[in-house]
Scaffold this motif. Sequence first.
Motif, PDB file in Angstrom:
ATOM      1  N   GLU A  88       0.807  -1.224   0.000  1.00  0.00           N
ATOM      2  CA  GLU A  88       0.000   0.000   0.000  1.00  0.00           C
ATOM      3  C   GLU A  88       0.843   1.279   0.000  1.00  0.00           C
ATOM      4  O   GLU A  88       0.303   2.376  -0.107  1.00  0.00           O
ATOM      5  CB  GLU A  88      -0.972   0.017   1.187  1.00  0.00           C
ATOM      6  N   ASP A  89       2.161   1.143   0.105  1.00  0.00           N
ATOM      7  CA  ASP A  89       3.047   2.298  -0.041  1.00  0.00           C
ATOM      8  C   ASP A  89       3.350   2.598  -1.502  1.00  0.00           C
ATOM      9  O   ASP A  89       4.003   3.600  -1.809  1.00  0.00           O
ATOM     10  CB  ASP A  89       4.371   2.062   0.699  1.00  0.00           C
ATOM     11  N   THR A  90       2.898   1.745  -2.392  1.00  0.00           N
ATOM     12  CA  THR A  90       3.125   1.960  -3.820  1.00  0.00           C
ATOM     13  C   THR A  90       2.471   3.262  -4.265  1.00  0.00           C
ATOM     14  O   THR A  90       1.273   3.473  -4.054  1.00  0.00           O
ATOM     15  CB  THR A  90       2.551   0.791  -4.634  1.00  0.00           C
ATOM     16  N   ALA A  91       3.277   4.133  -4.868  1.00  0.00           N
ATOM     17  CA  ALA A  91       2.790   5.453  -5.276  1.00  0.00           C
ATOM     18  C   ALA A  91       3.916   6.196  -5.980  1.00  0.00           C
ATOM     19  O   ALA A  91       5.075   5.778  -5.927  1.00  0.00           O
ATOM     20  CB  ALA A  91       2.320   6.252  -4.064  1.00  0.00           C
ATOM     21  N   VAL A  92       3.544   7.301  -6.589  1.00  0.00           N
ATOM     22  CA  VAL A  92       4.541   8.268  -7.026  1.00  0.00           C
ATOM     23  C   VAL A  92       4.773   9.211  -5.849  1.00  0.00           C
ATOM     24  O   VAL A  92       3.817   9.764  -5.296  1.00  0.00           O
ATOM     25  CB  VAL A  92       4.068   9.054  -8.259  1.00  0.00           C
ATOM     26  N   TYR A  93       6.027   9.378  -5.483  1.00  0.00           N
ATOM     27  CA  TYR A  93       6.386  10.212  -4.339  1.00  0.00           C
ATOM     28  C   TYR A  93       6.929  11.543  -4.851  1.00  0.00           C
ATOM     29  O   TYR A  93       7.796  11.574  -5.737  1.00  0.00           O
ATOM     30  CB  TYR A  93       7.424   9.509  -3.482  1.00  0.00           C
ATOM     31  N   TYR A  94       6.409  12.610  -4.264  1.00  0.00           N
ATOM     32  CA  TYR A  94       6.799  13.957  -4.647  1.00  0.00           C
ATOM     33  C   TYR A  94       7.404  14.684  -3.457  1.00  0.00           C
ATOM     34  O   TYR A  94       6.889  14.587  -2.342  1.00  0.00           O
ATOM     35  CB  TYR A  94       5.584  14.755  -5.115  1.00  0.00           C
ATOM     36  N   CYS A  95       8.454  15.441  -3.726  1.00  0.00           N
ATOM     37  CA  CYS A  95       8.944  16.347  -2.703  1.00  0.00           C
ATOM     38  C   CYS A  95       8.401  17.741  -2.990  1.00  0.00           C
ATOM     39  O   CYS A  95       8.082  18.072  -4.132  1.00  0.00           O
ATOM     40  CB  CYS A  95      10.464  16.364  -2.642  1.00  0.00           C
ATOM     41  N   ALA A  96       8.268  18.514  -1.945  1.00  0.00           N
ATOM     42  CA  ALA A  96       7.698  19.847  -2.055  1.00  0.00           C
ATOM     43  C   ALA A  96       8.399  20.786  -1.086  1.00  0.00           C
ATOM     44  O   ALA A  96       8.940  20.344  -0.063  1.00  0.00           O
ATOM     45  CB  ALA A  96       6.198  19.805  -1.774  1.00  0.00           C
ATOM     46  N   ALA A  97       8.357  22.067  -1.419  1.00  0.00           N
ATOM     47  CA  ALA A  97       9.030  23.072  -0.592  1.00  0.00           C
ATOM     48  C   ALA A  97       8.164  24.314  -0.463  1.00  0.00           C
ATOM     49  O   ALA A  97       7.443  24.687  -1.390  1.00  0.00           O
ATOM     50  CB  ALA A  97      10.382  23.443  -1.204  1.00  0.00           C
ATOM     51  N   LEU A 106      -0.785  19.904   4.219  1.00  0.00           N
ATOM     52  CA  LEU A 106      -1.620  20.287   3.076  1.00  0.00           C
ATOM     53  C   LEU A 106      -0.754  20.594   1.864  1.00  0.00           C
ATOM     54  O   LEU A 106       0.037  21.534   1.869  1.00  0.00           O
ATOM     55  CB  LEU A 106      -2.470  21.506   3.414  1.00  0.00           C
ATOM     56  N   GLY A 107      -0.946  19.836   0.809  1.00  0.00           N
ATOM     57  CA  GLY A 107      -0.161  20.040  -0.392  1.00  0.00           C
ATOM     58  C   GLY A 107      -0.373  21.409  -1.012  1.00  0.00           C
ATOM     59  O   GLY A 107       0.540  21.974  -1.624  1.00  0.00           O
ATOM     60  N   THR A 108      -1.558  21.954  -0.847  1.00  0.00           N
ATOM     61  CA  THR A 108      -1.857  23.268  -1.423  1.00  0.00           C
ATOM     62  C   THR A 108      -1.046  24.379  -0.773  1.00  0.00           C
ATOM     63  O   THR A 108      -0.989  25.492  -1.303  1.00  0.00           O
ATOM     64  CB  THR A 108      -3.350  23.580  -1.282  1.00  0.00           C
ATOM     65  N   GLU A 109      -0.418  24.100   0.359  1.00  0.00           N
ATOM     66  CA  GLU A 109       0.396  25.113   1.039  1.00  0.00           C
ATOM     67  C   GLU A 109       1.823  25.180   0.515  1.00  0.00           C
ATOM     68  O   GLU A 109       2.588  26.043   0.927  1.00  0.00           O
ATOM     69  CB  GLU A 109       0.426  24.817   2.543  1.00  0.00           C
ATOM     70  N   TYR A 110       2.189  24.265  -0.346  1.00  0.00           N
ATOM     71  CA  TYR A 110       3.557  24.218  -0.852  1.00  0.00           C
ATOM     72  C   TYR A 110       3.609  24.816  -2.261  1.00  0.00           C
ATOM     73  O   TYR A 110       2.838  24.433  -3.144  1.00  0.00           O
ATOM     74  CB  TYR A 110       4.067  22.774  -0.880  1.00  0.00           C
ATOM     75  N   ASP A 111       4.550  25.711  -2.476  1.00  0.00           N
ATOM     76  CA  ASP A 111       4.664  26.406  -3.755  1.00  0.00           C
ATOM     77  C   ASP A 111       5.486  25.641  -4.791  1.00  0.00           C
ATOM     78  O   ASP A 111       5.265  25.811  -5.988  1.00  0.00           O
ATOM     79  CB  ASP A 111       5.310  27.782  -3.555  1.00  0.00           C
ATOM     80  N   TYR A 112       6.432  24.841  -4.343  1.00  0.00           N
ATOM     81  CA  TYR A 112       7.378  24.221  -5.266  1.00  0.00           C
ATOM     82  C   TYR A 112       7.300  22.702  -5.158  1.00  0.00           C
ATOM     83  O   TYR A 112       7.251  22.162  -4.043  1.00  0.00           O
ATOM     84  CB  TYR A 112       8.803  24.697  -4.967  1.00  0.00           C
ATOM     85  N   TRP A 113       7.328  22.058  -6.328  1.00  0.00           N
ATOM     86  CA  TRP A 113       7.185  20.600  -6.379  1.00  0.00           C
ATOM     87  C   TRP A 113       8.216  19.978  -7.308  1.00  0.00           C
ATOM     88  O   TRP A 113       8.553  20.557  -8.351  1.00  0.00           O
ATOM     89  CB  TRP A 113       5.782  20.235  -6.893  1.00  0.00           C
ATOM     90  N   GLY A 114       8.678  18.804  -6.923  1.00  0.00           N
ATOM     91  CA  GLY A 114       9.521  18.016  -7.798  1.00  0.00           C
ATOM     92  C   GLY A 114       8.665  17.210  -8.765  1.00  0.00           C
ATOM     93  O   GLY A 114       7.430  17.222  -8.707  1.00  0.00           O
ATOM     94  N   GLN A 115       9.324  16.463  -9.626  1.00  0.00           N
ATOM     95  CA  GLN A 115       8.632  15.752 -10.698  1.00  0.00           C
ATOM     96  C   GLN A 115       8.070  14.418 -10.264  1.00  0.00           C
ATOM     97  O   GLN A 115       7.274  13.835 -10.984  1.00  0.00           O
ATOM     98  CB  GLN A 115       9.572  15.546 -11.899  1.00  0.00           C
ATOM     99  N   GLY A 116       8.466  13.920  -9.119  1.00  0.00           N
ATOM    100  CA  GLY A 116       7.948  12.639  -8.648  1.00  0.00           C
ATOM    101  C   GLY A 116       8.858  11.486  -8.998  1.00  0.00           C
ATOM    102  O   GLY A 116       9.527  11.483 -10.030  1.00  0.00           O
ATOM    103  N   THR A 117       8.876  10.494  -8.117  1.00  0.00           N
ATOM    104  CA  THR A 117       9.627   9.277  -8.354  1.00  0.00           C
ATOM    105  C   THR A 117       8.744   8.098  -7.935  1.00  0.00           C
ATOM    106  O   THR A 117       8.097   8.137  -6.884  1.00  0.00           O
ATOM    107  CB  THR A 117      10.972   9.289  -7.590  1.00  0.00           C
ATOM    108  N   LEU A 118       8.698   7.074  -8.766  1.00  0.00           N
ATOM    109  CA  LEU A 118       7.773   5.969  -8.565  1.00  0.00           C
ATOM    110  C   LEU A 118       8.362   4.927  -7.623  1.00  0.00           C
ATOM    111  O   LEU A 118       9.480   4.442  -7.827  1.00  0.00           O
ATOM    112  CB  LEU A 118       7.431   5.319  -9.903  1.00  0.00           C
TER     113      LEU A 118
END
Length: 123
Positions: A88-97, A106-118
């Motif tokens: 259940e940890d399977t996902a695309v993981y994104y970093c944010a700043a 809350l993801g909407t509070e972060y302005d910057y996002w990486g492209q994701g890693t599966l």
Amino acid sequence: VQLQASGGGLVQAGGSLRLSCTSSGGTFGSYVMGWFRQAPGKEREFVAAIRRSGGITYYADSVKGRFTISRDNAKNTVYLQMNSLKPEDTAVYYCAADSWPRSYGLGTEYDYWGQGTLVTVSS
């Protein structure tokens, strides 16, 4: 600010992975860093966050005790060590700043996002 996430892959249940996210174009130490994930067919969810100095961390209940977020401000990098992985940890993981998120989860509070890693965890 540009964020580059890496470290994803295929792992068996019970295994470990370490994700990295490297920042460029900004003052890394001035940002709160977060990790989020999105599984197929599901909404994006909070995983973990770490404050600027690295002294305080936050985790989703689903990963508490298994995942560890850390940062190296000298290397402009945030890490997510993932142990005891489950399918259940399977996902695309994104970093944010963000310099000052009002809510770390809350993801909407972060302005910057990486492209994701599966990350794929097989049973």
